[in-house]
Design a protein around this motif. Structure first.
Motif, short mmCIF file in Angstrom:
data_model
loop_
_atom_site.label_atom_id
_atom_site.label_comp_id
_atom_site.label_asym_id
_atom_site.label_seq_id
_atom_site.Cartn_x
_atom_site.Cartn_y
_atom_site.Cartn_z
N THR A 36 5.13 9.10 -5.86
CA THR A 36 5.77 9.53 -4.63
C THR A 36 4.86 9.27 -3.44
O THR A 36 3.71 9.71 -3.41
CB THR A 36 6.12 11.02 -4.70
N ALA A 37 5.38 8.53 -2.46
CA ALA A 37 4.58 8.16 -1.30
C ALA A 37 5.44 7.35 -0.34
O ALA A 37 6.56 6.93 -0.70
CB ALA A 37 3.36 7.32 -1.72
N LEU A 87 10.08 5.32 2.14
CA LEU A 87 9.72 6.49 1.34
C LEU A 87 10.27 6.38 -0.07
O LEU A 87 11.47 6.14 -0.27
CB LEU A 87 10.24 7.75 2.01
N VAL A 88 9.39 6.59 -1.02
CA VAL A 88 9.76 6.65 -2.44
C VAL A 88 9.46 8.06 -2.93
O VAL A 88 8.32 8.53 -2.81
CB VAL A 88 8.99 5.62 -3.27
N THR A 89 10.47 8.70 -3.48
CA THR A 89 10.30 10.05 -4.03
C THR A 89 10.72 10.03 -5.49
O THR A 89 11.84 9.64 -5.81
CB THR A 89 11.14 11.07 -3.26
N VAL A 90 9.80 10.45 -6.36
CA VAL A 90 10.07 10.47 -7.80
C VAL A 90 10.09 11.93 -8.25
O VAL A 90 9.07 12.63 -8.14
CB VAL A 90 9.01 9.68 -8.58
N SER A 91 11.22 12.36 -8.74
CA SER A 91 11.36 13.74 -9.18
C SER A 91 11.04 13.87 -10.66
O SER A 91 11.29 12.95 -11.44
CB SER A 91 12.78 14.24 -8.91
N PHE A 106 0.87 -1.18 0.00
CA PHE A 106 0.00 0.00 0.00
C PHE A 106 0.90 1.23 0.00
O PHE A 106 2.10 1.13 0.28
CB PHE A 106 -0.89 0.02 1.24
N ARG A 107 0.33 2.37 -0.32
CA ARG A 107 1.12 3.60 -0.28
C ARG A 107 0.26 4.75 0.21
O ARG A 107 -0.97 4.73 0.08
CB ARG A 107 1.70 3.92 -1.64
N GLN A 108 0.94 5.72 0.78
CA GLN A 108 0.25 6.92 1.26
C GLN A 108 1.06 8.14 0.87
O GLN A 108 2.20 8.32 1.32
CB GLN A 108 0.05 6.87 2.77
#
Length: 123
Positions: free
Chosen positions: A90-91, A118-122, A36-38
């Motif tokens: 990103t979440a 944490l995954v951050t996509v720029s 899941f992601r938030q």
């Protein structure tokens, strides 16, 4: 079941990441597993799930064709391969374990949760 997610980080749009979720306990192979992601300011949402033997998987429409869930019951680990990442991916990503069969994707079906990665996509 105790779950530990890892593998998050910062990646450019179009890139890939592989998340891992290590589980403790001898009963891992009896649980369906899910991711899941938030995202900030949003509710937690379903991403992907895989049945206890790995024969069935389900995906949210937003990640179909880009994400792949898999598991290795011999090593007590579940993976989420994420390709063609987008900024909207990103979440914080959470892995979770569900005792229910057949495989379910609703939040309430998952009894055990990891701490999130944490995954951050720029862009």
């Amino acid at each position: 079941v105790q779950l530990q997610a890892s593998g998050g980080g910062l990646v450019q749009a179009g890139g890939s990441l592989r998340l891992s979720c290590a589980a403790s306990g001898r009963t891992f192979a009896t649980y369906g597993m899910g991711w899941f992601r938030q995202a900030p300011g949003k509710e937690r949402e379903f991403v992907a799930a895989i049945s206890y033997l790995g024969g069935v998987s389900q995906y949210a429409d937003s990640v179909k064709g880009r994400f792949t869930i898999s598991r290795d019951n011999a090593k007590n680990v579940v993976f989420l391969q994420m390709n063609s990442l987008k900024p909207e991916d990103t979440a914080i990503y959470y892995c979770a374990a569900s005792p229910f069969r057949p495989l379910r994707t609703d939040h309430d079906a998952f009894d055990f949760w990891g701490q999130g990665t944490l995954v951050t996509v720029s862009s």
